[in-house]
Design a protein around this motif. Structure first.
Motif, PDB file in Angstrom:
ATOM      1  N   LEU A 261       6.668   1.174   6.624  1.00  0.00           N
ATOM      2  CA  LEU A 261       5.689   0.457   6.086  1.00  0.00           C
ATOM      3  C   LEU A 261       5.988   0.783   4.805  1.00  0.00           C
ATOM      4  N   SER A 262       5.561  -0.045   3.464  1.00  0.00           N
ATOM      5  CA  SER A 262       5.683  -0.256   1.771  1.00  0.00           C
ATOM      6  C   SER A 262       4.050  -0.696   1.798  1.00  0.00           C
ATOM      7  N   GLU A 263       4.396  -1.198   0.287  1.00  0.00           N
ATOM      8  CA  GLU A 263       3.372  -2.449  -0.302  1.00  0.00           C
ATOM      9  C   GLU A 263       1.949  -1.355  -0.206  1.00  0.00           C
ATOM     10  N   THR A 264       2.006  -0.230  -1.390  1.00  0.00           N
ATOM     11  CA  THR A 264       0.710  -0.070  -1.043  1.00  0.00           C
ATOM     12  C   THR A 264      -0.541  -0.608  -1.326  1.00  0.00           C
ATOM     13  N   SER A 265      -0.123  -1.638  -2.384  1.00  0.00           N
ATOM     14  CA  SER A 265      -1.647  -2.119  -2.936  1.00  0.00           C
ATOM     15  C   SER A 265      -1.978  -3.584  -1.446  1.00  0.00           C
ATOM     16  N   GLU A 266      -0.917  -3.022  -0.441  1.00  0.00           N
ATOM     17  CA  GLU A 266      -1.424  -4.261   0.588  1.00  0.00           C
ATOM     18  C   GLU A 266      -2.192  -3.254   1.307  1.00  0.00           C
ATOM     19  N   ILE A 267      -2.160  -2.396   1.874  1.00  0.00           N
ATOM     20  CA  ILE A 267      -2.581  -1.619   2.917  1.00  0.00           C
ATOM     21  C   ILE A 267      -3.942  -0.623   2.456  1.00  0.00           C
ATOM     22  N   TYR A 268      -4.259  -1.146   0.865  1.00  0.00           N
ATOM     23  CA  TYR A 268      -5.785  -0.904   0.436  1.00  0.00           C
ATOM     24  C   TYR A 268      -6.727  -1.535   1.585  1.00  0.00           C
ATOM     25  N   GLY A 269      -7.703  -0.477   1.870  1.00  0.00           N
ATOM     26  CA  GLY A 269      -8.697  -0.421   2.484  1.00  0.00           C
ATOM     27  C   GLY A 269      -8.525  -0.544   4.044  1.00  0.00           C
ATOM     28  N   ALA A 270      -7.467  -0.629   4.484  1.00  0.00           N
ATOM     29  CA  ALA A 270      -6.897   0.115   6.240  1.00  0.00           C
ATOM     30  C   ALA A 270      -6.041   1.347   6.306  1.00  0.00           C
ATOM     31  N   GLU A 271      -5.977   1.851   4.944  1.00  0.00           N
ATOM     32  CA  GLU A 271      -5.451   3.465   4.733  1.00  0.00           C
ATOM     33  C   GLU A 271      -5.305   4.149   5.454  1.00  0.00           C
ATOM     34  N   HIS A 272      -7.150   4.109   6.360  1.00  0.00           N
ATOM     35  CA  HIS A 272      -7.506   5.574   7.223  1.00  0.00           C
ATOM     36  C   HIS A 272      -7.065   4.632   8.861  1.00  0.00           C
ATOM     37  N   LEU A 273      -6.202   3.462   9.011  1.00  0.00           N
ATOM     38  CA  LEU A 273      -5.693   3.223  10.112  1.00  0.00           C
ATOM     39  C   LEU A 273      -4.337   4.282  10.560  1.00  0.00           C
ATOM     40  N   LEU A 274      -4.064   4.598   9.250  1.00  0.00           N
ATOM     41  CA  LEU A 274      -2.227   5.502   8.529  1.00  0.00           C
ATOM     42  C   LEU A 274      -2.072   7.149   8.969  1.00  0.00           C
ATOM     43  N   THR A 275      -3.824   7.002   8.243  1.00  0.00           N
ATOM     44  CA  THR A 275      -3.824   8.558   7.829  1.00  0.00           C
ATOM     45  C   THR A 275      -4.080   9.595   9.834  1.00  0.00           C
ATOM     46  N   ARG A 276      -4.807   8.716  10.229  1.00  0.00           N
ATOM     47  CA  ARG A 276      -5.416   8.511  11.899  1.00  0.00           C
ATOM     48  C   ARG A 276      -4.089   9.554  12.680  1.00  0.00           C
ATOM     49  N   ARG A 277      -2.961   8.130  11.819  1.00  0.00           N
ATOM     50  CA  ARG A 277      -2.048   8.409  12.502  1.00  0.00           C
ATOM     51  C   ARG A 277      -1.076   9.536  12.158  1.00  0.00           C
ATOM     52  N   ALA A 278      -1.356   9.833  11.548  1.00  0.00           N
ATOM     53  CA  ALA A 278      -0.236  11.029  10.823  1.00  0.00           C
ATOM     54  C   ALA A 278      -0.005  12.394  11.214  1.00  0.00           C
ATOM     55  N   GLU A 279       1.166  12.687  11.052  1.00  0.00           N
ATOM     56  CA  GLU A 279       1.451  13.941  12.775  1.00  0.00           C
ATOM     57  C   GLU A 279       1.120  15.231  11.570  1.00  0.00           C
ATOM     58  N   SER A 280       0.185  15.029  10.028  1.00  0.00           N
ATOM     59  CA  SER A 280      -0.436  16.686  10.226  1.00  0.00           C
ATOM     60  C   SER A 280      -1.180  15.473   9.213  1.00  0.00           C
TER      61      SER A 280
END
Length: 520
Positions: free
Chosen positions: A316-335
């Motif tokens: 997944l890429s396009e950092t400027s297009e996950i802005y505002g939804a990054e918390h959905l990814l940080t919660r799934r981070a392996e660490s």
């Protein structure tokens, strides 16, 4: 009625036929599924539409006071700029970004997916370094814009003379031409980014051989690219500069001679069975609309999970297009560390846009807005759905070689050709691209599978689209079945079946390195 899942993986009730859809029980808007006229009642609600509403656009489910949050997918997509009445169109005239914070909850929701024991294979080109290509091209890579025309001259001469006629296992010759490589610092992040991009392309497994051409006096020196640690582990790399070789004509002659030898080397590769764990998919969305987060993106997310469960990799890429939804990814981070790497990139983007006079919310394009997307928060929630539900295993810089399996993130702009360029440099041997408005493009040497978010656009542009995801709405196809269709298509394309963009001949102008820093 059928039970379905929204882009966050949560259940919602789908009623067919329907003229509108409620994506989450907490939402205060519903989404139009067709043109609605004033006075019509929206499905699944008691809402009477107050004005004409286009497909993919939002309708207020309740009265929303000025300053209150507007909720879609059960998530905040902005704040009401004015009082919004029940049944009113919710869009740029009354919805803005507003202020809100997210709880990143690092690694709190990281749940490993169950591996699939079945050894699924595809027919690929196994390289000396253990990677597996889905195509077998010979590339002409340029260090600088000044060598671009000569690279194209060599490619054109090879085609005129039928150079590849004797090498049936070679898919073609791809000149990789760009607009930079000089007039830049040799020490900043812009130089490092271009260096990663060029060396990453040279190592992509879809190239069976590489001819590298420079001018000779540029900042991005050929000697630096090929010196030290070799950019290819095999012997299928040749290089030259136009100035040292003796000018344009002599470089074309020398290039053709080298190309023949490289084609002979590349031709030795033949397709053979390889585990699908060697597939690396770059996931993109462009020309998004209000359907993207309902159909194609979550379906691609299911396909992503399937590939990860088979041991493969999705980007997944396009950092400027996950802005505002990054918390959905940080919660799934392996660490926690992986989650913080992602937020470090988000903070970099906030500073980067600020110093260049931009802002993170100016991302939705006019086409996005015509398709029903209003704020970057709304667009990002739909875009993030492409990542499925797998744990986030790591975060990479633009063009950085990906060395972990699973679902990963690579930092990039939201500009599609640039973002895909980074993914291919990072190792993507397949690209899957969702579009609602109808993006046309291709990305040699990597095949690009186009997913249409809605059936109306697919009907108009079926010659450019590989899969219609609009039937999730129009025909009640389940997201699970559509995700399986996408996964099976990925395996077929990886095995040699051509995509629509390949058949149309796309890929000659879509190499777009990310230019960061001053042009001097």
């Amino acid at each position: 009625m059928a039970q379905r899942k929204n882009c966050l993986g949560e259940d919602y009730v789908y009623k067919s036929p329907a003229n509108a859809i409620l994506l989450h029980a907490d939402d205060n808007v519903v989404i139009a599924l067709r043109d609605l006229q004033k006075g019509e009642r929206a499905s699944s609600t008691e809402v009477t539409v107050r004005e004409p509403i286009a497909p993919g656009h939002k309708i207020a489910r309740f009265t929303i006071p000025k300053g209150a949050f507007v909720i879609r997918y059960g998530q905040i997509i902005g704040q009401a700029k004015t009082d919004i009445e029940i049944g009113e169109h919710v869009h740029t005239q009354n919805l803005g970004m507003g202020e809100h914070t997210q709880d990143y909850g690092y690694a709190e929701n990281c749940v490993a997916l169950e591996p699939i024991a079945e050894q699924r294979t595809f027919q690929g080109y196994v390289r000396e370094d253990g990677k597996v290509g889905t195509r077998n091209y010979v590339g002409i890579l340029t260090s600088v814009n000044c060598s671009g025309s000569v690279a194209r001259f060599i490619s054109e001469a090879a085609k005129r003379t039928g150079l590849l006629d004797a090498f049936p296992n070679v898919d073609g010759i791809v000149p990789i031409v760009h607009g930079t490589g000089c007039g830049m610092s040799a020490k900043d992040e812009g130089y490092a980014t271009l260096f990663r991009t060029l060396s990453g392309y040279a190592q992509n497994p879809n190239f069976g051989a590489i001819l590298l051409i420079g001018l000779g006096c540029e900042v991005m020196q050929v000697a630096d690219l090929v010196g030290g640690r070799p950019i290819r582990s095999d012997s299928a790399l040749r290089y030259m500069t136009i100035q040292q070789t003796g000018g344009t004509r002599r470089t074309i002659e020398a290039g053709l001679s080298e190309l023949r030898e490289l084609a002979e080397l590349a031709n030795k590769a033949e397709r053979r069975p390889a585990p699908v764990s060697h597939i690396t998919v770059g996931m993109q969305c462009g020309g998004s609309d209000g359907y993207s987060g309902i159909t194609a993106n979550p379906a691609l997310g299911i396909a992503s999970d399937l590939l990860v469960r088979h041991g493969g990799t999705t980007i997944l890429s396009e950092t400027s297009e996950i802005y505002g939804a990054e918390h959905l990814l940080t919660r799934r981070a392996e660490s926690v560390e992986v989650g913080k790497k992602l937020i470090d990139r988000v903070r970099w983007w906030e500073e980067y846009t600020a110093r260049n006079g931009g802002e993170m919310d100016n991302n939705p394009s006019p086409g996005n807005k015509r398709g029903g997307l209003t704020t970057i928060l709304e667009k990002s929630l739909g875009a993030t759905a492409k990542g499925g539900s797998a744990p986030l295993t790591d975060v990479y810089q633009f063009g950085e070689l990906i060395d972990k399996k699973g679902f990963v993130f690579m930092d990039s702009p939201g500009f599609d050709p640039c973002s895909v360029t980074g993914q291919i440099a990072s190792g993507a041997n397949i690209v899957v691209f969702t579009t609602g408005r109808g993006s046309v493009s291709g990305y040699q040497p990597t095949p690009c599978i186009k997913l249409a978010t809605n059936s109306e656009m697919y009907g108009r542009m079926s010659e450019d689209m590989d899969i219609n995801c609009g039937d999730v709405i129009s025909d009640g196809v389940s997201l699970e079945d559509k995700g399986g269709e996408i996964f099976n298509t990925i395996v077929r394309i990886a095995s040699g079946e051509k995509t629509k963009s390949e058949t149309l001949g796309f890929g000659g102008v879509e190499f777009v390195p990310w230019q960061i820093g001053a042009v001097m």
